[in-house]
Structures are given as C-alpha cells and as structure tokens.
Enzyme design. Structure first.
Site, PDB file in Angstrom:
ATOM      1  N   GLU A  57       0.818  -1.211   0.000  1.00 26.03           N
ATOM      2  CA  GLU A  57       0.000   0.000   0.000  1.00 26.03           C
ATOM      3  C   GLU A  57       0.854   1.263   0.000  1.00 26.03           C
ATOM      4  O   GLU A  57       1.848   1.352   0.717  1.00 26.03           O
ATOM      5  CB  GLU A  57      -0.944   0.013   1.203  1.00 26.03           C
ATOM      6  CG  GLU A  57      -1.931  -1.140   1.239  1.00 26.03           C
ATOM      7  CD  GLU A  57      -2.923  -1.121   0.083  1.00 26.03           C
ATOM      8  OE1 GLU A  57      -3.038  -0.069  -0.589  1.00 26.03           O
ATOM      9  OE2 GLU A  57      -3.574  -2.151  -0.151  1.00 26.03           O
TER      10      GLU A  57
ATOM     11  N   ARG B 211     -18.077  -0.857   4.800  1.00 28.77           N
ATOM     12  CA  ARG B 211     -19.093  -1.538   3.992  1.00 28.77           C
ATOM     13  C   ARG B 211     -19.866  -2.542   4.827  1.00 28.77           C
ATOM     14  O   ARG B 211     -21.051  -2.803   4.578  1.00 28.77           O
ATOM     15  CB  ARG B 211     -18.412  -2.248   2.814  1.00 28.77           C
ATOM     16  CG  ARG B 211     -19.343  -3.024   1.902  1.00 28.77           C
ATOM     17  CD  ARG B 211     -18.571  -3.697   0.773  1.00 28.77           C
ATOM     18  NE  ARG B 211     -17.554  -4.626   1.242  1.00 28.77           N
ATOM     19  CZ  ARG B 211     -17.809  -5.892   1.608  1.00 28.77           C
ATOM     20  NH1 ARG B 211     -19.031  -6.375   1.564  1.00 28.77           N
ATOM     21  NH2 ARG B 211     -16.819  -6.672   2.017  1.00 28.77           N
TER      22      ARG B 211
ATOM     23  N   CYS C 102      -8.425  -1.919   8.047  1.00 27.60           N
ATOM     24  CA  CYS C 102      -7.045  -1.932   7.537  1.00 27.60           C
ATOM     25  C   CYS C 102      -6.548  -0.508   7.275  1.00 27.60           C
ATOM     26  O   CYS C 102      -5.449  -0.138   7.696  1.00 27.60           O
ATOM     27  CB  CYS C 102      -6.960  -2.748   6.250  1.00 27.60           C
ATOM     28  SG  CYS C 102      -7.045  -4.534   6.492  1.00 27.60           S
TER      29      CYS C 102
ATOM     30  N   HIS D 289      -1.293  -5.591   2.028  1.00 25.90           N
ATOM     31  CA  HIS D 289      -2.495  -6.408   1.916  1.00 25.90           C
ATOM     32  C   HIS D 289      -2.152  -7.742   1.272  1.00 25.90           C
ATOM     33  O   HIS D 289      -1.385  -7.785   0.300  1.00 25.90           O
ATOM     34  CB  HIS D 289      -3.555  -5.698   1.066  1.00 25.90           C
ATOM     35  CG  HIS D 289      -4.601  -4.996   1.865  1.00 25.90           C
ATOM     36  ND1 HIS D 289      -4.906  -3.655   1.694  1.00 25.90           N
ATOM     37  CD2 HIS D 289      -5.429  -5.450   2.838  1.00 25.90           C
ATOM     38  CE1 HIS D 289      -5.870  -3.319   2.533  1.00 25.90           C
ATOM     39  NE2 HIS D 289      -6.209  -4.395   3.236  1.00 25.90           N
TER      40      HIS D 289
END
Length: 204
Positions: free
Chosen positions: A81, A91, A144, A166
C-alpha cells in the site's frame, strides 16, 4: 536486539481464519538480519480497539520498523500500500458490530499519509521471486486503512519506517507461500535504504 513489529488481523466477516495473521504468526521470532528480529502480533478487527492496541504495542516494543498486514478479499496479488486516507467508511460492521460511515480516522488530521517503506523495491523483490505483487493506491476504508493511517500518524517524524501490506485470500497456484512472501517483504523493507525508481502507477 532490534525489533520489526509485524501485525496481522483476526478473522472477520464470518471467516474462520485470516491469512494475514496466519502468515505473520509463522514469522514471530524470525531474524531478518543479525540483531534484528520479527515480533508478530494479532490486531482485533474493530475500529474502537485496533489502533489502541497497535499504539500499546509500539510503546511497549519500541520497534525499529512496523509493518501491518491485512486481508484484501478479491485481490490475487500481494499489495504494497502506498497511501492511507483519513476516512472510515465501513461496507460491513466490524467484529464489535460498529459500522462508521464517512467519519475521520483522526479529527483534524492530515487528509492522507504515505507509506515510508520502500514500496517499489518490495514489489520488485517479490516479483523477482515469483510472487504476484503490485503497488496499491488504496487500502480501502475499513479497519485496515484505519490502522495504516493511525500507524503513520503516530510515527510521523519519529524516524521509524512503517507501512501496510495487503495479502490475498490465497496465493495464485504455483507461486511460493504467503509466509515466504511476507518474510521477503520484511527483509527487503529492512535492508533497502533507498527505494527503486520504476513504473508502478496505474491508468485508472
């Protein structure tokens, strides 16, 4: 003995395991180089407690480098990342049932923080070793990203390199194990002083 703190997450969203922690835990106690040892710890997948526990670990262990890892469902490659953003937009509920929507990770904090790891050198090392890997431009907006942002916020200006990786649910067939990938990622991050300059951007 210097410490590299490597974190993974507990399972979430009804999964029984989280590959990020299953891989990280295998590296607990592994030496990156002479005098440098990995300490692996599992973070809760919860907005209210993950950052607090990470801060506690940093205070206790005083690591020379911190790499947090998490699961990216649907991705097929190891994603290094680049940037954490100051937004929570869940979500699904976390493991404590919380689902913040459009809230700041840190009120009045910077809009974003960049990783201080040599992200392209890590990607290159992984690809050279047969892993599917890429620079990722988004860590999402779930726990995260929150942990990534809080990590960079806490260590800003401290001279301790840190960032987020990730991992996929399962590596593509035929490539080495995720444990080996994380081990290589950590060692490359530790041993690389200046990042490589090569393409890694995206058109969309």
């Amino acid at each position: 003995m210097q410490t590299v703190l490597l974190t993974g997450f507990e399972p979430f969203d009804n999964d029984l395991v989280n590959p990020s922690w299953e891989a990280a835990r295998e590296l607990d106690g592994v030496q990156v180089s002479e005098g440098v040892q990995i300490v692996a710890r599992c973070l809760p997948c919860a907005f209210a407690t993950a950052g607090e526990y990470l801060a506690q670990l940093i205070s206790e262990l005083k690591p020379a480098m911190v790499i947090a890892t998490g699961l990216a469902p649907g991705r097929s490659e190891i994603s290094i990342e680049r940037v954490a953003i100051n937004i929570n937009d869940a979500r699904i509920p976390d493991n404590l049932g919380q689902q913040p929507i459009d809230t700041a990770v840190v009120v009045d904090g910077p809009a974003a923080y960049f990783s201080t790891l040599p992200i392209k050198a890590i990607v290159k090392a992984l690809r050279d070793a047969g892993f599917a890997a890429a620079v990722s431009q988004t860590a999402g907006t779930f726990v995260c990203n929150q942990v990534f942002y809080l990590l960079q916020h806490r260590l800003a200006g401290a001279g301790v390199r840190s960032g987020f990786i990730h991992v996929p649910s399962s590596p593509p067939a035929g490539q080495p194990s995720l444990v080996d990938g994380l081990r290589l990622g950590v060692s490359t991050a530790w041993l690389t002083q200046a990042d490589v300059v090569e393409t890694g951007g995206q058109v969309s």
